[in-house]
Design a protein around this motif. Structure first.
Motif, PDB file in Angstrom:
ATOM      1  N   LEU A  18       0.827  -1.199   0.000  1.00  0.00           N
ATOM      2  CA  LEU A  18       0.000   0.000   0.000  1.00  0.00           C
ATOM      3  C   LEU A  18       0.869   1.259   0.000  1.00  0.00           C
ATOM      4  O   LEU A  18       0.608   2.222  -0.745  1.00  0.00           O
ATOM      5  N   SER A  19       1.917   1.271   0.838  1.00  0.00           N
ATOM      6  CA  SER A  19       2.789   2.448   0.911  1.00  0.00           C
ATOM      7  C   SER A  19       3.513   2.676  -0.411  1.00  0.00           C
ATOM      8  O   SER A  19       3.680   3.809  -0.877  1.00  0.00           O
ATOM      9  N   ALA A  20       3.932   1.573  -1.046  1.00  0.00           N
ATOM     10  CA  ALA A  20       4.642   1.712  -2.325  1.00  0.00           C
ATOM     11  C   ALA A  20       3.730   2.306  -3.388  1.00  0.00           C
ATOM     12  O   ALA A  20       4.148   3.129  -4.213  1.00  0.00           O
ATOM     13  N   LEU A  21       2.461   1.883  -3.423  1.00  0.00           N
ATOM     14  CA  LEU A  21       1.532   2.418  -4.410  1.00  0.00           C
ATOM     15  C   LEU A  21       1.166   3.871  -4.108  1.00  0.00           C
ATOM     16  O   LEU A  21       0.805   4.633  -5.026  1.00  0.00           O
ATOM     17  N   LEU A  22       1.276   4.270  -2.855  1.00  0.00           N
ATOM     18  CA  LEU A  22       0.899   5.635  -2.484  1.00  0.00           C
ATOM     19  C   LEU A  22       2.048   6.631  -2.708  1.00  0.00           C
ATOM     20  O   LEU A  22       1.816   7.839  -2.771  1.00  0.00           O
ATOM     21  N   GLN A  23       3.294   6.184  -2.803  1.00  0.00           N
ATOM     22  CA  GLN A  23       4.444   7.070  -2.888  1.00  0.00           C
ATOM     23  C   GLN A  23       4.374   8.028  -4.065  1.00  0.00           C
ATOM     24  O   GLN A  23       4.679   9.229  -3.899  1.00  0.00           O
ATOM     25  N   PRO A  24       3.983   7.634  -5.294  1.00  0.00           N
ATOM     26  CA  PRO A  24       3.927   8.607  -6.390  1.00  0.00           C
ATOM     27  C   PRO A  24       2.956   9.755  -6.104  1.00  0.00           C
ATOM     28  O   PRO A  24       3.206  10.897  -6.507  1.00  0.00           O
ATOM     29  N   VAL A  25       1.888   9.492  -5.415  1.00  0.00           N
ATOM     30  CA  VAL A  25       0.919  10.528  -5.109  1.00  0.00           C
ATOM     31  C   VAL A  25       1.485  11.473  -4.044  1.00  0.00           C
ATOM     32  O   VAL A  25       1.305  12.704  -4.099  1.00  0.00           O
ATOM     33  N   LEU A  26       2.190  10.891  -3.027  1.00  0.00           N
ATOM     34  CA  LEU A  26       2.774  11.721  -1.976  1.00  0.00           C
ATOM     35  C   LEU A  26       3.853  12.640  -2.530  1.00  0.00           C
ATOM     36  O   LEU A  26       4.034  13.770  -2.071  1.00  0.00           O
ATOM     37  N   LYS A  27       4.580  12.167  -3.545  1.00  0.00           N
ATOM     38  CA  LYS A  27       5.622  12.983  -4.142  1.00  0.00           C
ATOM     39  C   LYS A  27       5.035  14.201  -4.862  1.00  0.00           C
ATOM     40  O   LYS A  27       5.721  15.208  -5.065  1.00  0.00           O
ATOM     41  N   GLY A  29       2.601  15.917  -3.667  1.00  0.00           N
ATOM     42  CA  GLY A  29       2.109  16.839  -2.674  1.00  0.00           C
ATOM     43  C   GLY A  29       0.915  16.358  -1.881  1.00  0.00           C
ATOM     44  O   GLY A  29       0.387  17.078  -1.018  1.00  0.00           O
ATOM     45  N   ALA A  30       0.436  15.166  -2.186  1.00  0.00           N
ATOM     46  CA  ALA A  30      -0.697  14.634  -1.437  1.00  0.00           C
ATOM     47  C   ALA A  30      -0.235  14.156  -0.073  1.00  0.00           C
ATOM     48  O   ALA A  30       0.945  13.863   0.150  1.00  0.00           O
ATOM     49  N   THR A  31      -1.173  14.039   0.869  1.00  0.00           N
ATOM     50  CA  THR A  31      -0.860  13.613   2.230  1.00  0.00           C
ATOM     51  C   THR A  31      -1.742  12.449   2.621  1.00  0.00           C
ATOM     52  O   THR A  31      -2.751  12.135   1.961  1.00  0.00           O
ATOM     53  N   GLN A  32      -1.368  11.819   3.749  1.00  0.00           N
ATOM     54  CA  GLN A  32      -2.166  10.729   4.274  1.00  0.00           C
ATOM     55  C   GLN A  32      -3.517  11.230   4.773  1.00  0.00           C
ATOM     56  O   GLN A  32      -4.517  10.507   4.711  1.00  0.00           O
ATOM     57  N   ASN A  33      -3.505  12.473   5.248  1.00  0.00           N
ATOM     58  CA  ASN A  33      -4.778  13.038   5.715  1.00  0.00           C
ATOM     59  C   ASN A  33      -5.757  13.200   4.561  1.00  0.00           C
ATOM     60  O   ASN A  33      -6.954  12.966   4.699  1.00  0.00           O
ATOM     61  N   ALA A  34      -5.237  13.593   3.384  1.00  0.00           N
ATOM     62  CA  ALA A  34      -6.112  13.715   2.201  1.00  0.00           C
ATOM     63  C   ALA A  34      -6.671  12.354   1.824  1.00  0.00           C
ATOM     64  O   ALA A  34      -7.836  12.210   1.441  1.00  0.00           O
ATOM     65  N   LEU A  35      -5.809  11.322   1.937  1.00  0.00           N
ATOM     66  CA  LEU A  35      -6.278   9.960   1.650  1.00  0.00           C
ATOM     67  C   LEU A  35      -7.338   9.544   2.646  1.00  0.00           C
ATOM     68  O   LEU A  35      -8.352   8.945   2.268  1.00  0.00           O
ATOM     69  N   ALA A  36      -7.110   9.861   3.979  1.00  0.00           N
ATOM     70  CA  ALA A  36      -8.080   9.489   4.994  1.00  0.00           C
ATOM     71  C   ALA A  36      -9.402  10.185   4.770  1.00  0.00           C
ATOM     72  O   ALA A  36     -10.479   9.597   4.924  1.00  0.00           O
ATOM     73  N   LYS A  37      -9.337  11.449   4.341  1.00  0.00           N
ATOM     74  CA  LYS A  37     -10.561  12.195   4.093  1.00  0.00           C
ATOM     75  C   LYS A  37     -11.299  11.642   2.888  1.00  0.00           C
ATOM     76  O   LYS A  37     -12.524  11.503   2.894  1.00  0.00           O
ATOM     77  N   ALA A  38     -10.550  11.360   1.841  1.00  0.00           N
ATOM     78  CA  ALA A  38     -11.187  10.835   0.627  1.00  0.00           C
ATOM     79  C   ALA A  38     -11.774   9.448   0.861  1.00  0.00           C
ATOM     80  O   ALA A  38     -12.828   9.093   0.327  1.00  0.00           O
ATOM     81  N   ALA A  39     -11.106   8.624   1.686  1.00  0.00           N
ATOM     82  CA  ALA A  39     -11.586   7.268   1.947  1.00  0.00           C
ATOM     83  C   ALA A  39     -12.590   7.214   3.080  1.00  0.00           C
ATOM     84  O   ALA A  39     -13.133   6.138   3.379  1.00  0.00           O
ATOM     85  N   ASN A  40     -12.807   8.345   3.748  1.00  0.00           N
ATOM     86  CA  ASN A  40     -13.769   8.443   4.856  1.00  0.00           C
ATOM     87  C   ASN A  40     -13.326   7.546   6.009  1.00  0.00           C
ATOM     88  O   ASN A  40     -14.124   6.821   6.606  1.00  0.00           O
TER      89      ASN A  40
END
Length: 391
Positions: A18-27, A29-40
């Motif tokens: 999961l972290s590996a797939l998320l790294q391109p998005v974090l680079k 400027g996205a954050t984990q909080n944005a992911l948490a908000k989007a995923a509810n």
């Protein structure tokens, strides 16, 4: 085996993916909080999912894929399949009962789906088998029909061959017979031409015999016939034994036909002449005698009615009856002594005699009236009155 207490290796592998797939998005400027908000989900929960402390459920994976897709990094199908495999392994190996429960619930659903699909495949397979069985039965029937038609065609072929052989034999026989008939026809044509030449010569000789005076026709025919035979008969090599024997017996044959028979066809016989005379007399009896009788009786009646004094009426009526009776008697007597009817039936003689007797009687009555004078009815009436007075 676990890295820390409560964290399994399967969970670590799952969170690492999961972290590996998320790294391109974090680079970007996205954050984990944005992911948490989007995923509810809560940010702390998302952090535990990514660290491996907790196993992310299936709904989080779906939201995770949606988040990445919205950021321009859609997950390929093979990545989704790998995430699902890692998640199920982590849930199964998790020491937490809820994670294992989720695994088994999903496994039961998977088994149910697999069973449902298996039932559907089994039902579809059964239907296909039934269709194939029906098709096989239909093919067997068609094969039986085709086999029957093939046997019938083979039998018919044998019959046609036999018929063809028979027809060929008949044709060969007919050809041979035709050649034989043609040969015989050619021979008959030669004989007919020869006979026509002989008949021509015979007719010319008969005409000369008719023109020349001779004491007897029967005596003149043999000599003439011998001349005709000598002039127009076929060579002696073509004569039959019957013709040669007839020549020796002084009987002339032309192509096997006696000369007397040919003369009988060309010259009318006495019986034919008598027949023609009888036929003429019959016509005379049918037309002339009744006409003369009617004319004579009518003229006598008119004269008798005009005469002064004339005969009685009953004598006038008795006159035609007596005339008809006398006429009939005269006809019968004439039939008995008629020379023309010799050799014929009595009916023919009666007709001939009836005609002759009627003509003679009517002419006699007419002559009697003419003697008394036809110039005036009074003279005819006196004659008729004298005639009726004899009754």
């Amino acid at each position: 085996m676990t890295r820390d207490e409560g964290i399994t290796l399967e969970a670590v592998a799952y969170s690492a993916k999961l972290s590996a797939l998320l790294q391109p998005v974090l680079k970007q400027g996205a954050t984990q909080n944005a992911l948490a908000k989007a995923a509810n989900f809560a940010p702390s929960t998302v952090s535990r999912y990514l660290s491996g402390e907790r196993v992310a459920p299936a709904d989080f994976v779906e939201e995770f894929g949606t988040f990445l897709k919205g950021r321009g990094f859609p997950l390929p199908q093979e990545e989704l399949t790998e995430l699902t495999t890692l998640r199920r392994a982590a849930q199964k190996a998790s020491p937490q009962p809820e994670n294992r429960a989720l695994y088994w619930i999903e496994e039961v659903e998977r088994v149910k789906d697999e069973y449902t699909r298996s039932e559907e495949r089994h039902r579809a397979t059964s239907e296909e088998l039934m269709e194939l069985a029906d098709r096989l039965s239909e093919l067997q029937r068609d094969f039986g029909d085709v086999l029957g038609r093939a046997e019938a065609a083979e039998t018919e072929r044998d019959e046609v061959r036999a018929t063809a052989c028979e027809r060929q034999e008949q044709l060969a026989h007919a050809q041979g017979y035709t050649r034989q008939i043609e040969s015989e026809l050619a021979d008959r044509q030669d004989e007919v031409r020869q006979l026509q030449r002989e008949v021509t010569v015979l007719r010319a000789q008969v005409e000369r015999l008719r023109d020349e005076p001779s004491p007897s026709f029967e005596q003149s025919v043999p000599g003439a016939a011998m001349q005709i035979t000598a002039a127009g008969a076929a060579p002696a090599a073509h004569r039959t034994a019957k013709v040669q024997a007839a020549e020796q017996a002084k009987t002339v044959y032309i192509k096997g036909v006696p000369l007397d028979d040919l003369l009988f066809v060309l010259i009318p016989s006495r019986s034919e002449i008598r027949e023609q005379a009888a036929a003429f007399a019959q016509l005379l009896a049918l037309f002339l005698a009744p006409f003369l009788l009617t004319l004579t009786v009518a003229s006598g009646f008119v004269g008798g009615l005009q005469a002064t004094p004339g005969p009685a009426v009953w004598k006038l009526l008795l006159y035609p009856v007596a005339a008809l009776a006398g006429l009939t008697v005269s006809f019968i007597v004439a039939a008995m002594v008629s020379p023309i009817g010799s050799g014929y039936e009595f009916e023919d003689d009666t007709v001939v005699a009836f005609a002759l007797g009627g003509v003679v009687l009517c002419l006699g009555l007419g002559a009697g009236g003419a003697d008394k004078g036809w110039a005036g009815l009074d003279l005819l009436g006196h004659w008729f009155a004298d005639l009726v007075g004899l009754l």
